[in-house]
Design an enzyme around this catalytic site. Sequence first.
Site, short mmCIF file in Angstrom:
data_model
loop_
_atom_site.label_atom_id
_atom_site.label_comp_id
_atom_site.label_asym_id
_atom_site.label_seq_id
_atom_site.Cartn_x
_atom_site.Cartn_y
_atom_site.Cartn_z
N CYS A 91 0.43 -1.06 0.21
CA CYS A 91 -0.17 0.09 0.11
C CYS A 91 1.37 1.27 -0.03
CB CYS A 91 -1.10 0.45 1.27
SG CYS A 91 -1.73 1.67 1.24
N CYS A 92 1.78 1.14 0.47
CA CYS A 92 2.72 2.95 0.79
C CYS A 92 4.02 2.29 -0.68
CB CYS A 92 3.55 2.23 1.69
SG CYS A 92 3.30 2.80 3.64
N CYS A 128 -0.79 8.10 6.94
CA CYS A 128 -1.98 7.91 7.01
C CYS A 128 -3.08 7.77 7.88
CB CYS A 128 -2.35 7.01 5.47
SG CYS A 128 -1.36 7.46 4.61
N CYS A 174 -3.75 4.58 9.96
CA CYS A 174 -2.03 3.64 10.10
C CYS A 174 -1.26 5.11 11.88
CB CYS A 174 -1.36 3.65 9.09
SG CYS A 174 -2.08 2.68 7.61
N CYS A 207 7.87 3.81 5.95
CA CYS A 207 6.98 3.49 5.43
C CYS A 207 8.04 3.46 3.69
CB CYS A 207 6.15 4.35 4.68
SG CYS A 207 7.34 6.03 4.62
#
Length: 240
Positions: free
Chosen positions: A112-113, A195, A198, A224
């Site tokens: 996702c990162c 985010c 997170c 990240c």
Amino acid sequence: MDLDRSLTKEQQAISLLQAAVAFDAGVAFACSFGAEDVVLIDLIAKHASEVRIITLDTGRLPQQSYDVMDACRKKYDLTIHLYFPQAQAVEAMVREQGVNLFYHDIASRKACCAVRKIEPLKRALAGSTAWITGVRREQAESRSKMEAVEDDAAFQMKKFNPLIEWSDADVWNYIRQHHVPYNALHDQFYPSIGCAPCTRAVSVGEDPRSGRWWWEQEDAVAECGLHMNPIKNAAGNYSI
Ligand code: SF4
């Protein structure tokens, strides 16, 4: 580049910003509008306005991050270059793994990162040979060996860290003295803000980075991938 110990930390930071511009007229400041980053916004606006300010809109930011972004844009009359992830890559990722894939496992979180942060950052930095960050050694064990100016093996660029030796108190003294806009989540015990899904508040005495990806095992590095140790990158541990 050694820091000039005869200067104050503020003067050192200004000197490093100006050195970054001298090194690369197209130098970019990767800004996430945390406390350190708004200090750098203030310093850049006053002393190094040539610096290109870039930020990543991952699509999952808290509203407070948009609010401080807008407050800085208005106060300093700055151009802020927003970069978004590739829509098709996000669509494919969430179609296959769901919108909350980051909670599944570390590999999914890093995926996702990679889509929401790393790819847009690479695009934002394309054409530059240097970038500026707000990292401080004190923030985390993973940052304790960082230098004011580094060769960033992952990005193959120079990396300037003007606040590398600043303490948390230095950052907040500067914000208060200079009336710098800051993210309202800091007043709710969020020392590090990324985010929304997170990031969470931390308790007194907890590691400032412990509010990031807190569900992962304790020995996982809470990064990240933007500021990973080049050795780890070379070993394939989430290199850019
Ligand atoms: S911080 Fe969380 S939501 Fe943001 S890009 Fe990384 S895994 Fe995705």
